[in-house]
Design an enzyme around this catalytic site. Structure first.
Site, PDB file in Angstrom:
ATOM      1  N   ASP A 247       0.837  -1.205   0.000  1.00 11.84           N
ATOM      2  CA  ASP A 247       0.000   0.000   0.000  1.00 11.84           C
ATOM      3  C   ASP A 247       0.870   1.253   0.000  1.00 11.84           C
ATOM      4  O   ASP A 247       0.717   2.138   0.842  1.00 11.84           O
ATOM      5  CB  ASP A 247      -0.943  -0.031   1.211  1.00 11.84           C
ATOM      6  CG  ASP A 247      -1.811  -1.274   1.227  1.00 11.84           C
ATOM      7  OD1 ASP A 247      -2.962  -1.191   0.794  1.00 11.84           O
ATOM      8  OD2 ASP A 247      -1.321  -2.348   1.637  1.00 11.84           O
TER       9      ASP A 247
ATOM     10  N   ASP B  97      -1.690  -2.913  -3.855  1.00 13.36           N
ATOM     11  CA  ASP B  97      -2.003  -1.491  -3.898  1.00 13.36           C
ATOM     12  C   ASP B  97      -0.704  -0.742  -4.171  1.00 13.36           C
ATOM     13  O   ASP B  97      -0.240   0.100  -3.382  1.00 13.36           O
ATOM     14  CB  ASP B  97      -2.710  -1.004  -2.637  1.00 13.36           C
ATOM     15  CG  ASP B  97      -4.215  -1.263  -2.696  1.00 13.36           C
ATOM     16  OD1 ASP B  97      -4.693  -1.832  -3.713  1.00 13.36           O
ATOM     17  OD2 ASP B  97      -4.916  -0.901  -1.737  1.00 13.36           O
TER      18      ASP B  97
ATOM     19  N   TYR C  12      -1.566   4.234  -6.242  1.00 14.89           N
ATOM     20  CA  TYR C  12      -2.808   4.938  -5.890  1.00 14.89           C
ATOM     21  C   TYR C  12      -3.060   6.073  -6.860  1.00 14.89           C
ATOM     22  O   TYR C  12      -2.122   6.586  -7.480  1.00 14.89           O
ATOM     23  CB  TYR C  12      -2.687   5.499  -4.462  1.00 14.89           C
ATOM     24  CG  TYR C  12      -2.826   4.452  -3.399  1.00 14.89           C
ATOM     25  CD1 TYR C  12      -4.073   4.060  -2.938  1.00 14.89           C
ATOM     26  CD2 TYR C  12      -1.699   3.831  -2.873  1.00 14.89           C
ATOM     27  CE1 TYR C  12      -4.210   3.092  -1.959  1.00 14.89           C
ATOM     28  CE2 TYR C  12      -1.818   2.863  -1.893  1.00 14.89           C
ATOM     29  CZ  TYR C  12      -3.075   2.498  -1.437  1.00 14.89           C
ATOM     30  OH  TYR C  12      -3.194   1.533  -0.466  1.00 14.89           O
TER      31      TYR C  12
ATOM     32  N   ASN D  29      -6.639  -4.098  -4.632  1.00 16.60           N
ATOM     33  CA  ASN D  29      -7.914  -3.639  -5.173  1.00 16.60           C
ATOM     34  C   ASN D  29      -7.776  -2.297  -5.889  1.00 16.60           C
ATOM     35  O   ASN D  29      -8.437  -2.051  -6.898  1.00 16.60           O
ATOM     36  CB  ASN D  29      -8.977  -3.556  -4.076  1.00 16.60           C
ATOM     37  CG  ASN D  29      -8.547  -2.716  -2.888  1.00 16.60           C
ATOM     38  OD1 ASN D  29      -7.618  -3.089  -2.169  1.00 16.60           O
ATOM     39  ND2 ASN D  29      -9.211  -1.595  -2.655  1.00 16.60           N
TER      40      ASN D  29
ATOM     41  N   HIS E 119      -3.075  -9.707  -1.139  1.00 21.60           N
ATOM     42  CA  HIS E 119      -3.288  -8.309  -0.759  1.00 21.60           C
ATOM     43  C   HIS E 119      -4.199  -8.195   0.456  1.00 21.60           C
ATOM     44  O   HIS E 119      -3.916  -7.435   1.387  1.00 21.60           O
ATOM     45  CB  HIS E 119      -3.881  -7.515  -1.916  1.00 21.60           C
ATOM     46  CG  HIS E 119      -4.178  -6.090  -1.540  1.00 21.60           C
ATOM     47  ND1 HIS E 119      -3.192  -5.199  -1.156  1.00 21.60           N
ATOM     48  CD2 HIS E 119      -5.357  -5.397  -1.450  1.00 21.60           C
ATOM     49  CE1 HIS E 119      -3.741  -4.040  -0.863  1.00 21.60           C
ATOM     50  NE2 HIS E 119      -5.060  -4.125  -1.023  1.00 21.60           N
TER      51      HIS E 119
ATOM     52  N   HIS F 118     -10.167  -2.514   7.654  1.00 22.81           N
ATOM     53  CA  HIS F 118     -10.972  -3.441   6.858  1.00 22.81           C
ATOM     54  C   HIS F 118     -11.312  -4.718   7.617  1.00 22.81           C
ATOM     55  O   HIS F 118     -12.328  -5.360   7.329  1.00 22.81           O
ATOM     56  CB  HIS F 118     -10.231  -3.811   5.571  1.00 22.81           C
ATOM     57  CG  HIS F 118     -10.020  -2.651   4.650  1.00 22.81           C
ATOM     58  ND1 HIS F 118     -11.054  -2.007   4.010  1.00 22.81           N
ATOM     59  CD2 HIS F 118      -8.881  -2.018   4.260  1.00 22.81           C
ATOM     60  CE1 HIS F 118     -10.572  -1.030   3.261  1.00 22.81           C
ATOM     61  NE2 HIS F 118      -9.256  -1.011   3.395  1.00 22.81           N
TER      62      HIS F 118
ATOM     63  N   HIS G  28      -3.388  -4.179   2.446  1.00 18.05           N
ATOM     64  CA  HIS G  28      -4.786  -3.733   2.467  1.00 18.05           C
ATOM     65  C   HIS G  28      -5.089  -2.868   3.680  1.00 18.05           C
ATOM     66  O   HIS G  28      -5.526  -1.725   3.512  1.00 18.05           O
ATOM     67  CB  HIS G  28      -5.743  -4.916   2.386  1.00 18.05           C
ATOM     68  CG  HIS G  28      -7.141  -4.532   1.994  1.00 18.05           C
ATOM     69  ND1 HIS G  28      -7.418  -3.674   0.956  1.00 18.05           N
ATOM     70  CD2 HIS G  28      -8.355  -4.891   2.515  1.00 18.05           C
ATOM     71  CE1 HIS G  28      -8.730  -3.522   0.840  1.00 18.05           C
ATOM     72  NE2 HIS G  28      -9.314  -4.235   1.771  1.00 18.05           N
ATOM     73  N   ASP G  29      -4.945  -3.370   4.888  1.00 17.51           N
ATOM     74  CA  ASP G  29      -5.060  -2.503   6.051  1.00 17.51           C
ATOM     75  C   ASP G  29      -3.758  -1.731   6.200  1.00 17.51           C
ATOM     76  O   ASP G  29      -2.673  -2.323   6.176  1.00 17.51           O
ATOM     77  CB  ASP G  29      -5.368  -3.305   7.317  1.00 17.51           C
ATOM     78  CG  ASP G  29      -6.858  -3.466   7.547  1.00 17.51           C
ATOM     79  OD1 ASP G  29      -7.618  -2.555   7.163  1.00 17.51           O
ATOM     80  OD2 ASP G  29      -7.275  -4.499   8.104  1.00 17.51           O
ATOM     81  N   HIS G  30      -3.875  -0.402   6.354  1.00 16.80           N
ATOM     82  CA  HIS G  30      -2.702   0.467   6.350  1.00 16.80           C
ATOM     83  C   HIS G  30      -2.093   0.514   7.745  1.00 16.80           C
ATOM     84  O   HIS G  30      -2.140   1.528   8.438  1.00 16.80           O
ATOM     85  CB  HIS G  30      -3.087   1.863   5.872  1.00 16.80           C
ATOM     86  CG  HIS G  30      -3.543   1.894   4.447  1.00 16.80           C
ATOM     87  ND1 HIS G  30      -3.777   3.068   3.762  1.00 16.80           N
ATOM     88  CD2 HIS G  30      -3.789   0.896   3.566  1.00 16.80           C
ATOM     89  CE1 HIS G  30      -4.154   2.786   2.530  1.00 16.80           C
ATOM     90  NE2 HIS G  30      -4.182   1.466   2.398  1.00 16.80           N
TER      91      HIS G  30
END
Length: 339
Positions: free
Chosen positions: A57, A90, A93, A128, A221, A230, A256-258
């Site tokens: 991410d 990710d 962005y 995603n 991810h 999430h 996915h979770d930052h």
């Protein structure tokens, strides 16, 4: 690019013939024409050990402390003499890459991770946000001509001898993206989705069953277990997790979770490791976890993870944006065990 509405139509037409495995998501039990996942090789050091960094991410053109995280990755990478970097998705962005000429590839990757220690192969999966752009661009050999470090596939296997890494394309598992009316997703290569996921799961089972590696590591991810924004991914718990448990997988790594986090399974050897803090983080966004014995570590700031593997031990470490060591964990196996 196949629109969400077109995908939904295809999906609905096939629902009647598929087995309901989780909520709206259905997959066929009859898998035809599956092929083995593409394999790549990466040698260990002369002493048989392997070291690498994990970051996710991240792709924000250096903003949200991406450049600061990259600086510390370079420093720690040099200390550990890393062999490669794993990206948990990710990568760019907010909506992936537009095409192979998108300047985001230079501005978010090539021009950011410039440290000598990071001039190693990067093995990446799609997230995603990457699916909101041209996914084929990220997979294209054209990017490797721009920067030879870059290797991104939907799903693949990395064999290092001491460890096998199974990279899994998790975005097509998640139901909510199919009905997301705010964004367009590039479903071209994953339609019909049920068949795509069923084939992928079958390929993964075959590959895990054949594996004789000391360490089995799966990378995706989306989180299986997480207390971040999430949280858990129900589709992965239902469809992917039973396969990981049945084949004695040691670690599942995701973004996915930052945040950075470590959760231990209480009924299997699996360590759930989130490294999704390569740039923008979500301060204070944490869910309660029902079993404190499983929760080993959580940090809601930017950072990354390192892993060192030997024939008997695996050492995991998490670092923050300043390179400070936050958490370590060591796993051991009998020297001659392959399980």
């Amino acid at each position: 690019m196949v629109s969400n509405s077109a995908m939904a139509c295809l999906y609905e037409k096939n629902v009647a013939s598929r087995l309901h495995l989780v909520s709206v998501f259905c997959i066929s039990l009859v898998v035809s024409g599956f092929a083995e996942l593409q394999r790549f090789q990466h040698a260990t050091k002369d002493d048989g050990s392997l070291s690498f960094l994990v970051v996710g991410d991240w792709g924000r053109r250096g903003f949200y402390n991406q450049s600061a995280v990259a600086l510390q990755m370079g420093r720690i990478g040099e200390q550990l003499d890393i062999d490669f970097v794993v990206s948990t998705g990710d990568n760019f962005y907010g909506d992936g890459l537009r095409d192979v000429n998108d300047p985001a590839f230079l501005e978010s990757f090539k021009d950011i991770y410039t440290a000598t220690s990071l001039q190693k192969q990067w093995y990446s999966v799609l997230g995603n946000h990457d699916y909101r752009g041209d996914t084929e661009a990220q997979l294209s050999p054209a990017l490797r001509k721009i920067d030879s470090r870059w290797l991104c596939q939907r799903s693949f296997i990395l064999n290092t001898g001491i460890a096998e890494f199974f990279f899994v394309d998790t975005t097509p598992f998640v139901n909510k993206y199919l009905v997301d009316k705010e964004h367009n997703y590039d479903w071209r290569a994953v339609s019909p989705r049920g068949t795509y996921v069923a084939n992928l799961l079958q390929d993964l089972k075959v590959a895990l069953n054949k594996s004789t590696a000391k360490w089995k590591i799966v990378v995706g991810h989306h989180a299986i277990r997480s207390v971040g924004h999430h949280g858990d991914t129900p589709e992965l718990i239902s469809l992917l997790l039973p396969i990981l448990k049945a084949h004695n997988v040691d670690m599942y790594m995701n973004g996915h979770d930052h945040c950075l986090e470590h959760i231990s399974s209480l009924d299997s050897p699996i360590q759930y490791l989130t490294s999704g803090a390569g740039s923008k983080a979500w301060r204070g966004d944490v869910k309660s976890y029902k079993n404190n014995r499983a929760m080993k570590f959580f940090y809601d700031g930017q950072g990354f993870m390192s892993v060192k593997l030997t024939g008997s031990d695996a050492k995991i470490a998490f670092y923050d944006v300043l390179g400070r060591l936050l958490h370590t964990w060591k796993m051991s196996k009998p020297l001659h065990s392959t399980m």
